[in-house]
Design an enzyme around this catalytic site. Sequence first.
Site, PDB file in Angstrom:
ATOM      1  CD  GLU A 124      -2.857   1.263   2.317  1.00 25.18           C
ATOM      2  OE1 GLU A 124      -3.441   2.340   2.556  1.00 25.18           O
ATOM      3  OE2 GLU A 124      -3.078   0.204   2.926  1.00 25.18           O
TER       4      GLU A 124
ATOM      5  CG  ASP B 240      -1.332 -17.372  11.608  1.00 32.47           C
ATOM      6  OD1 ASP B 240      -1.812 -16.952  10.527  1.00 32.47           O
ATOM      7  OD2 ASP B 240      -1.657 -18.457  12.115  1.00 32.47           O
TER       8      ASP B 240
ATOM      9  CG  HIS C  43      -3.420   8.690  -0.830  1.00 30.65           C
ATOM     10  ND1 HIS C  43      -2.964   7.393  -0.902  1.00 30.65           N
ATOM     11  CD2 HIS C  43      -3.954   8.841   0.394  1.00 30.65           C
ATOM     12  CE1 HIS C  43      -3.217   6.786   0.247  1.00 30.65           C
ATOM     13  NE2 HIS C  43      -3.815   7.644   1.047  1.00 30.65           N
TER      14      HIS C  43
ATOM     15  CE  LYS D 171      -4.708 -18.634  12.180  1.00 33.66           C
ATOM     16  NZ  LYS D 171      -4.060 -19.777  11.522  1.00 33.66           N
TER      17      LYS D 171
END
Length: 410
Positions: free
Chosen positions: A101, A305, A405, A230
């Site tokens: 990103e 993870d 941006h 998760k």
Amino acid sequence: MTTTDPAALADRVADGELRIHELEDHADYDTAAEARRLLVERETGADLEAVADYTFDAEQADPNVDNMIGAAQVPMGVAGPVPVDGSAAEGDYYLPLATTEGALLASVNRGLSTIRSVGGATTRVTKNGMTRAPVFRVGGVAEAAEVVEWVADNVDRLREAAESTTSHGELLDVEPYVVGDSVYLRFAYDTKDAMGMNMVTIATGEACELVEEETPADLVALSGNLCSDKKPAAINAVEGRGRSVTADVLIPGDVVEDRLHTTPEAIAEANTRKNLTGSAKAGSLGFNAHAANVVAAAFLATGQDEAQVVEGANAITTMDARENDEGTTDLYASVSLASLEVGTVGGGTKLPTQAEALEILGLRGGGDPAGSNAAALAEVIAVGSLAGELSLLAALSSRHLVSAHEDLGR
């Protein structure tokens, strides 16, 4: 039969003589990976030149991936340094972040620079416990109550059984939950410097055998989703999982104006209307701007993870405009991550790139005392998340998000 010819191995898989996961039984790990690449290139027409360009021995990744064909390379940057005053982290830290990103590192670095200009951030791990919650079947509510009573009376026996499987993990607590004829036992462990999912799963399995021997309960599943791993879950937001960690900083109003080009009042209002009210209206479990950005990038960089970003980004951001003794206004900013599951040993932390990222932090391997490195990593990630929240909320409240941006071309 072993061979050094990857093309011949690819032919044998294509002909059905070998299965794709059996290649390491017939060649070294790097040759097996090359054979799979050749097979995939033939089957799909893809060119895997970049995938093949990795710098470690494929055998090193054997505990981490199956059917290896190469490596996915994610750009890594660094933000900082920033002074951190933590329960485990103390001193100046650079934070490695791996991401695709654009502008993320620039944004986090702006926040860290602001925090650095006022002497750094304070952070503390407030709770620690990796959980696993098996589900048992009972005949009805009377048997469920019997199981709950037995567990309350026998935590020491459960601890002895669980800890017999590990030289590092410690059972902290067992919390029962009853739903009809189902009994859930939420085991919580101190896993020291390991993230610890494998550790707690094995330990809980041993404890479950004792529960079945001594009570009417029959184990249905070693994980009953009350862990909860998760998946977005309110129980993790309330009770925590892994490490619960908070970071905060007090920034004078003139620093907010000079460095973030807005005011404490504007940032506080944006946070309330966006992160608190807007998140509540959306039914969000996380009340933050983009904590997942920093958590995910830090996880990729340091070998965590990556799926546990779901819980790791379960955070609440607060911003408060506070009048000081001089009659001017300061900005109090904090972020609280309820369930940040990190380790500095085991899993992906042993891979070369990720190990080097942990070396940047000075947190590779086990800490002294045990658990201190993982706690410090959690605290530094929390400060990075706070910096990201500050920078984005400042950009929004000053209406500079789009222009930032555009200026960075991203």
